[in-house]
Design an enzyme around this catalytic site. Structure first.
Site, PDB file in Angstrom:
ATOM      1  CG  ASP A  60      -2.311   0.625   1.084  1.00 43.49           C
ATOM      2  OD1 ASP A  60      -2.632   1.678   0.537  1.00 43.49           O
ATOM      3  OD2 ASP A  60      -3.602  -0.299   1.241  1.00 43.49           O
ATOM      4  CG  HIS A 131      -4.276   2.252  -2.382  1.00 40.04           C
ATOM      5  ND1 HIS A 131      -4.663   3.004  -0.991  1.00 40.04           N
ATOM      6  CD2 HIS A 131      -5.488   2.287  -2.526  1.00 40.04           C
ATOM      7  CE1 HIS A 131      -5.674   3.090  -1.073  1.00 40.04           C
ATOM      8  NE2 HIS A 131      -6.322   2.779  -1.709  1.00 40.04           N
ATOM      9  CD  GLU A 194     -10.235   3.931  -1.471  1.00 40.03           C
ATOM     10  OE1 GLU A 194     -11.068   4.544  -0.516  1.00 40.03           O
ATOM     11  OE2 GLU A 194      -9.076   3.250  -1.000  1.00 40.03           O
TER      12      GLU A 194
HETATM   13  C1  ACM Z   1     -10.914  -0.707   0.631  1.00 36.79           C
HETATM   14  O1  ACM Z   1     -12.224  -0.121   1.783  1.00 36.79           O
HETATM   15  N1  ACM Z   1     -10.673   0.614   0.057  1.00 36.79           N
HETATM   16  C2  ACM Z   1     -10.982  -1.484  -0.260  1.00 36.79           C
END
Ligand code: ACM
Ligand code: ZN
Length: 352
Positions: A60, A131, A194
């Site tokens: 991440d 991420h 995201e």
């Molecule tokens: C997430 O909670 N961004 C998958």
């Protein structure tokens, strides 16, 4: 009498089997790192509750936690950040302590074997295209700008993501090749959630990929990215699973979907005959509060008491019997922005 009881035991059999194939728990080891010994304990809890899948969120923005032999900077640089958030993210306060850690490939083999002895499959997650800031901190050439950036200290969603150019795909295929050798799981989780399109909109290379491949827009480019990764993972005999954003711009042909922004993504995927794991934030996010916030350790928000989790039925009523077959099961997710020690992980995971 004893004799009568014995006869009863012989006559009355209990036949029992799990309703769902995927009984998962997730753990984010990027926002905070948890040592191998605690991950084993976490696996023991899963076994105790007859869970069979451990979704290990290994990469991440705030840390890259898996040793990759071909790219040593991922853990030399990407596993360490120069500070962390203090308090709630809305306060925007930070410390300046070096923080991090990672698992060697030997650690990972040990954990996979430990889990297998307890009938648990470990599914690794390698986040892409978003991420990815820790990876980009280690190898800036993987982003659109190529600018040097640091491993993220704060929690959130960041604009610097993988640029879908050949160099990036070579890197990701190399990484996934090592991951696939290590992890025997049918599914490899590729993230997909995201991913801001800010950089892609301004990147010459991204725009030329859109044009060359006849894509509609940046959502199309995200879909192209996931499809290309899927093709590679499939070529290695494995399947991909990703967060429900992978529906945007069109689902890759064999992808499974993890429905987290509610249940709609799961419904849509099942109707398209794609397998689904249900993890809606409303019922399956165990970083949410389980009591009055003033009586609880600081959390991200929400309210998900054990009664709500226990009552959750993973099959949405919108699905027909034949569509319901695509619901593999459900999973609890434990994101760790606000959870930095094993005792707190236990408090949030149990009894939910
Ligand atoms: C997430 O909670 N961004 C998958
Ligand atoms: Zn780009």
């Amino acid at each position: 009498s004893i004799r009568r009881q014995r006869q009863m035991c012989i006559r009355d059999r209990i036949t029992d089997a799990p309703k769902f194939k995927w009984r998962g728990m997730h753990l984010d080891v990027c926002r905070h790192f948890f040592p191998k010994e605690f991950v084993k304990k976490y696996i023991d809890y899963l076994a105790m509750y007859k869970m069979n899948t451990f979704h290990w969120h290994l990469t991440d923005d705030q840390g890259w936690r898996i040793e990759i032999k071909k790219y040593p900077k991922l853990t030399e640089i990407g596993a360490w950040r120069n500070g962390s958030m203090l308090g709630h993210y809305t306060e925007e306060r930070f410390d300046s302590l070096k923080y991090g850690g990672f698992y060697t490939q030997e650690d990972i083999k040990e954990l996979i074997a430990y889990a297998a002895e307890r009938h648990i499959t470990v599914v690794p997650e390698i986040e892409l295209p978003g991420h990815a800031q820790a990876a980009i901190a280690a190898y800036p050439q993987l982003s659109c700008t190529g600018n040097s950036i640091e491993v993220a200290k704060g929690w959130g969603v960041f604009d610097d993501v993988f640029c879908p150019k050949d160099e990036t795909f070579t890197f990701l295929e190399d990484v996934l090749s090592e991951v696939i050798v290590l992890f025997p799981s049918e599914y490899i989780h590729i993230g997909g959630d995201e991913c801001p399109k800010t950089r892609w909109k301004e990147c010459k290379s991204c725009q030329s990929v859109i044009k060359k491949n006849g894509l509609k827009d940046e959502d199309g480019l995200q879909s192209y990215f996931i499809r290309r990764i899927e093709k590679f993972v499939n070529s290695k005999g494995r399947k991909i699973i990703g967060w429900d954003e992978i529906l945007e711009g069109g689902l890759a042909p064999n992808a499974a979907v993890m429905s987290w922004r509610g249940i709609e993504g799961g419904i849509s995927a099942a109707k398209q005959k794609h397998y689904v794991v249900m993890t809606p934030g409303s019922h399956c996010y165990f970083d949410h509060y389980q009591g009055e916030p003033k009586n609880e350790p600081l959390g991200i928000g929400g309210f998900t008491p054990v009664e709500k989790v226990y009552a959750y039925q993973p099959i949405p009523k919108e699905l027909s019997a034949s569509e319901s077959k695509y619901i593999l099961g459900a999973q609890g997710n434990l994101w760790t922005e606000y959870i930095n020690d094993p005792q707190h992980v236990e408090y949030m995971a149990l009894p939910r």
